[in-house]
Structure formats: C-alpha cells, structure tokens
Design an enzyme around this catalytic site. Sequence first.
Site, PDB file in Angstrom:
ATOM      1  N   GLY A 139      43.637  40.876  55.723  1.00 41.20           N
ATOM      2  CA  GLY A 139      44.188  42.134  54.731  1.00 41.20           C
ATOM      3  C   GLY A 139      43.313  42.300  53.596  1.00 41.20           C
ATOM      4  O   GLY A 139      42.360  41.499  53.235  1.00 41.20           O
ATOM      5  N   ASP A 140      44.175  42.849  52.639  1.00 49.90           N
ATOM      6  CA  ASP A 140      43.325  43.339  51.303  1.00 49.90           C
ATOM      7  C   ASP A 140      44.327  43.175  50.210  1.00 49.90           C
ATOM      8  O   ASP A 140      45.315  43.510  50.027  1.00 49.90           O
ATOM      9  CB  ASP A 140      43.368  44.938  51.364  1.00 49.90           C
ATOM     10  CG  ASP A 140      42.406  45.080  50.174  1.00 49.90           C
ATOM     11  OD1 ASP A 140      42.209  44.635  49.096  1.00 49.90           O
ATOM     12  OD2 ASP A 140      41.612  46.327  50.367  1.00 49.90           O
ATOM     13  N   PHE A 141      44.103  41.936  49.202  1.00 51.10           N
ATOM     14  CA  PHE A 141      44.952  41.590  48.220  1.00 51.10           C
ATOM     15  C   PHE A 141      45.287  42.810  47.187  1.00 51.10           C
ATOM     16  O   PHE A 141      46.023  42.766  46.408  1.00 51.10           O
ATOM     17  CB  PHE A 141      44.476  40.429  47.561  1.00 51.10           C
ATOM     18  CG  PHE A 141      43.263  40.397  47.089  1.00 51.10           C
ATOM     19  CD1 PHE A 141      42.430  41.591  46.243  1.00 51.10           C
ATOM     20  CD2 PHE A 141      42.681  39.058  47.246  1.00 51.10           C
ATOM     21  CE1 PHE A 141      41.364  41.120  45.680  1.00 51.10           C
ATOM     22  CE2 PHE A 141      41.226  38.947  46.555  1.00 51.10           C
ATOM     23  CZ  PHE A 141      40.764  40.076  46.042  1.00 51.10           C
TER      24      PHE A 141
ATOM     25  N   HIS B  61      37.825  36.853  37.751  1.00 50.03           N
ATOM     26  CA  HIS B  61      36.821  37.292  37.083  1.00 50.03           C
ATOM     27  C   HIS B  61      36.029  38.439  37.774  1.00 50.03           C
ATOM     28  O   HIS B  61      35.101  38.996  36.964  1.00 50.03           O
ATOM     29  CB  HIS B  61      35.717  36.247  36.722  1.00 50.03           C
ATOM     30  CG  HIS B  61      35.284  35.384  37.897  1.00 50.03           C
ATOM     31  ND1 HIS B  61      35.567  34.429  38.438  1.00 50.03           N
ATOM     32  CD2 HIS B  61      33.776  35.713  38.566  1.00 50.03           C
ATOM     33  CE1 HIS B  61      34.713  34.142  39.483  1.00 50.03           C
ATOM     34  NE2 HIS B  61      33.729  34.974  39.602  1.00 50.03           N
TER      35      HIS B  61
ATOM     36  N   ASP C 144      42.313  37.031  53.448  1.00 50.83           N
ATOM     37  CA  ASP C 144      41.025  37.421  53.077  1.00 50.83           C
ATOM     38  C   ASP C 144      40.910  38.747  54.118  1.00 50.83           C
ATOM     39  O   ASP C 144      41.587  39.122  54.878  1.00 50.83           O
ATOM     40  CB  ASP C 144      39.748  36.488  53.226  1.00 50.83           C
ATOM     41  CG  ASP C 144      38.896  36.901  52.041  1.00 50.83           C
ATOM     42  OD1 ASP C 144      38.414  38.113  51.868  1.00 50.83           O
ATOM     43  OD2 ASP C 144      38.418  35.734  51.420  1.00 50.83           O
TER      44      ASP C 144
END
Length: 341
Positions: free
Chosen positions: A231-233, A251, A205
């Site tokens: 991190g950043d997905f 969503h 995350d």
Amino acid sequence: MPAVGPGDVPPAVRMYEMLYSSLVSQLLIAVAELGVADEAGDSPRHVDELAAATGSDSNALYRALRALASVGVFTEVTPRHFALTPLAETLRSDVPGSMRDLARYVGMPERQRAFTHVIHSLRTGKPSFDHLHGQDWWSYFADHPELGALFNGAMSSMSRMVGSATLDSYDLSDVNLLVDVGGGRGVLAGTLAERYPGMRALVFDLPRVVPEAEAHLKAAGLSERVQCVGGDFLDSVPAGGDTYVLSWIMHDWDDADSVTILRNVRKAMDARSRLLIIDEVLPEGDVPHFGKFEDIVMMTLLTGQSRTEAEFVALFERAGLRHVETRPTSSSMSVIVATPV
C-alpha cells in the site's frame, strides 16, 4: 617561529583538509564496489593478491589502501600487506551490520552527480536530483528497478543498525502487533520479532517492495509471525496495531506530506496505541550532529528534511498526536514516542 603542534593547525590548512575530505568517501565507495574487504578475509594479504582478485591495478590499489589505512580503514601490517580493521570489516558482505550495500548506494553516479549540483538546491530550495534527471527520486527508482534494489539493500543495512540501537534503548516486550510503516524488506520488523518471540508484526510498504520483504522473512523463518502488506502510507495505514513504527522515514518528506503520513497513522491507531519514530533529532545551535549533514542530503535528493525535537512536536500537534519522550540511542538516531491526543 615555533613549530606548529597537532592542535594548532592554521585555519587555511584545516580548510584545505576539509575540501579534500570527500576523497575518503570516494575511496570507501570504490573499494566496496571492488569487494576488497571480502577478498582480504581474516589474515593479511599482499596487495598484488587483492588486486588480482578484484580486477584492479596493484599499485593504484596500494595507494588507495595506504590512504584508507591512515584513517583507520585497513592496516598495513607489513610492507604492502593489508589486514582488516573493525571499520574495514563493515565493508564485508558476509558480516552482521555490513555496510557494503550502503557504500555502493552512496556511490551511485546519479546520486553523486546531484551533490555536485547542490548549488541549484541552495539557489532554488528544490532538489538538484529532479533538476538533473527530470523526475523525482522515487519515480526514478520505479523506472530503474536495479537501482531500486540497491537502495532497498542499503536501507536494509540501515535497518539493522537502527534495530540494534533501538533494541538496546527501548523495551518492546509488551507489544502484541507492531506495524512497521514503510518497513522495506522487513529487516527491522524481523529483528524485533526475533528479539521478542511473543510479538507479531506487519510490514507495510509499496506493493513492488512486498516480494522482497516476503523473501527475506521466509528465509529468516519468520513468515508465520510477520505479515507483509502492500500500500501507500500517503493514502492509508493498516489498523489494528498497538505499536506503529516509522523508521528512517520522516526525514524523506516535507512538512505537508509528513503531516499526511502522521494523520494516516493516527487514523489507524486506537486510544492505547503508540507511535515510535526512529530518526535523527537535530540539536539546536552549533552542536555537531551527523543529522545536520543528512539534512543536506535530503535537500539535494528529496523534499524532506531532518528536524529538531520542537519541529517533530509541531508536526504531532497538526496530526492529532502528543509527544511523550525523545530517547537517544547508541547511533545518531533517537526514538521519538507519541500517542493519540
């Protein structure tokens, strides 16, 4: 004229009731904020005692609890004495499956205000939250860490509910390394690691969330088996997992960002990996489903949307994934399984 029976409510009366149904939500939010369920404890208490303990007006609290008791939240066992019901129990802070943090998050004034301006979203197709606050949902939380903490607590409540439903519906005993993408505080990964002692997990995350996840997992005694990575997905996802999970994530994002997330997961997967998406899958037509209202939340607060199975399959095809199955759970969520093409 014959008397109107309970099944023969005229449409105008039913509409009147529906227009006022938001009062139930507002009362639930208020008693959660006050901590009434915590003070109620395990035996009936007089409303005067509850009011004194929660800093509220006795008569006003009585009227609120009487209204909630009429829909099964609390029960008035003797005049002005209230006890918890199974629904009211979920508003306690100290019980498994507590929904108190979620109720307080739902009641955030910034969030509530966005819903009162839903007509902006209907007219423009854009989130009313951005229109009201001058920045998007995620940026707002980054600038208001106290609200971000409340959001994370609410999502932890969701993770516990989702985890329980997933455990009951999908066997993960063969997993060696599970990567929980967007795993928040690590509640779901921790729940699964406790259920499957042979499983290792990685919670991925944003860096600002990692300390909360590490603290939660340390308290649960799972630090050795569950690692946390920041991190950043939208940029990349850690490689090496045999099972990837996107729980209550998809969503939140529009199709373009969803495909980016799925492609990044696909890049991290090997040929034998699988992806589990835990999310609401909307039925077609007029079939009732909670996700159809969650979809309005997404429209108002974010740029995401709830999706049908066909819409998930279309995203998979764009990301190099193949839909394997959609498995319902005991909650409103389903487990959608995909593998690399």
